[in-house]
Design an enzyme around this catalytic site. Structure first.
Site, PDB file in Angstrom:
ATOM      1  N   SER A   5       0.840  -1.221  -0.043  1.00 19.76           N
ATOM      2  CA  SER A   5       0.108  -0.094   0.014  1.00 19.76           C
ATOM      3  C   SER A   5       0.951   1.152   0.003  1.00 19.76           C
ATOM      4  O   SER A   5       1.983   1.278   0.576  1.00 19.76           O
ATOM      5  CB  SER A   5      -0.817  -0.012   1.316  1.00 19.76           C
ATOM      6  OG  SER A   5      -1.527   1.201   1.477  1.00 19.76           O
TER       7      SER A   5
ATOM      8  N   TYR B 110      -1.496  -0.014  10.488  1.00 16.24           N
ATOM      9  CA  TYR B 110      -1.434  -0.390   9.013  1.00 16.24           C
ATOM     10  C   TYR B 110      -0.415  -0.179   8.293  1.00 16.24           C
ATOM     11  O   TYR B 110       0.499  -0.855   7.629  1.00 16.24           O
ATOM     12  CB  TYR B 110      -3.059  -0.091   8.287  1.00 16.24           C
ATOM     13  CG  TYR B 110      -3.228  -0.661   6.852  1.00 16.24           C
ATOM     14  CD1 TYR B 110      -3.633  -1.695   6.761  1.00 16.24           C
ATOM     15  CD2 TYR B 110      -2.820   0.313   5.837  1.00 16.24           C
ATOM     16  CE1 TYR B 110      -3.870  -2.123   5.580  1.00 16.24           C
ATOM     17  CE2 TYR B 110      -2.834  -0.264   4.444  1.00 16.24           C
ATOM     18  CZ  TYR B 110      -3.229  -1.592   4.115  1.00 16.24           C
ATOM     19  OH  TYR B 110      -3.372  -1.818   2.990  1.00 16.24           O
TER      20      TYR B 110
END
Length: 308
Positions: A175, A231
């Site tokens: 990501s 995350y």
């Protein structure tokens, strides 16, 4: 529960996709199978995984098989490795897609997502996510255990099978939140980017320190991200591990792929790309020509920097 397809010819490529029952993972399975790859679609839930395989077979893709996998469960990982060894004796492509976002939302926010995001541009959608996400300690711990350690343990268990392939590839779905620019501490950024010196043991120490600071409310003081923090840190650690692995096993192609901001359950339906478009950016890396790059970060299908 396992599908009943015959063993493929010796030259057929075998792929495993984690978290393959929906979203990007499902599309990765579909696109790989459409390219002539025999795909082992894995998912935590047996019913949903089997339904995903049946859906693909309904599209004419018969060389897809389901195997249960919970990437944080060592016995589940071992069962998958044993199955692959017995059935195929090798593994050519591993796509580590399974992940969690490490945040929670109020239940009512899960409904009518299309209406909420209609008319909002990319940046406005991201701002909505940041505004409404809550980050309790247990979600942060689960995020690190899943996104980093789960991915690592699956990879380690399947390495012997990957080394049995003539041109194996590992694609870790990453990501742009895993880029080092999101970490405020210059020291942490430097360590994570110093792949010649970085070790897995040091990664463990850094993740433990992050969780300690998270629990103590000292994220900002110590230069950690403060939004989607677990995350971001988990994906940054996974990126670093990927580069360590690429250095340690030069015969493998180990790369990270950011699919883009995709409209999935994880993004609460706020993404601007379809799962098909996002998966295409992952599959492109999985199917790079023989002898291609390794230890590289791809963003939207193109080589990019781990830093920004």
């Amino acid at each position: 529960m396992e599908g009943a397809i015959p063993c493929p010819p010796p030259n057929t490529r075998i792929a495993v996709v984690t978290g393959g029952n929906k979203g990007i993972g499902f599309e990765v399975c579909r696109q790989l199978a459409s390219s002539g790859v025999t795909v082992v679609l894995t998912a935590r839930d047996e019913t949903r995984g089997a339904e995903a395989v049946e859906k693909l077979k309904g599209l004419g893709l018969s060389d897809v098989i389901f195997h249960q996998l919970e990437i944080t469960d060592t016995s589940s990982i071992s069962a998958l490795a044993g199955f692959l060894k017995t059935r195929f004796g090798k593994l050519d492509i591993l796509v580590n897609n399974a992940a969690v976002d490490g945040v929670e939302y109020d239940q009512e926010l899960h409904t009518n997502n299309g209406e909420k995001f209609g008319g909002l541009d990319f940046h406005q959608r991201v701002e909505w996510m940041l505004k409404h996400a809550q980050e309790p300690m247990d979600a942060a711990e689960k995020s690190v255990q899943t996104n980093y350690y789960g991915t690592k343990h699956v990879t380690e268990a399947l390495l012997p099978l990957l080394r049995s392939s003539s041109d194996a590839r590992i694609v870790n779905v990453s990501s742009n939140y895993g880029l080092l620019k999101h970490i405020g501490s210059e020291e942490v950024r430097r360590e994570l980017n110093d792949i010649d010196s970085l070790t897995e043991e040091r990664l463990d120490e850094m993740l433990n320190k992050f969780l300690e600071d998270f629990e103590a409310g000292k994220l900002e003081a110590h230069g950690w991200p403060t939004k989607f923090s677990a995350y971001k840190v988990g994906k940054a650690a996974m990126n670093a591990y990927s580069r360590i692995l690429a250095r340690r096993h030069p015969a493998l192609r180990v790369n990270c792929a950011h699919p883009g901001f995709v409209n999935t359950d994880m993004s609460m339906g706020s993404g601007v790309l379809t799962p098909e478009e996002g998966a295409r950016n992952v599959v492109k890396v999985a199917l790079l020509p023989d002898g291609g790059v390794t230890g590289v970060y791809f963003a939207n299908g193109e080589e990019a920097s781990f830093l920004q």
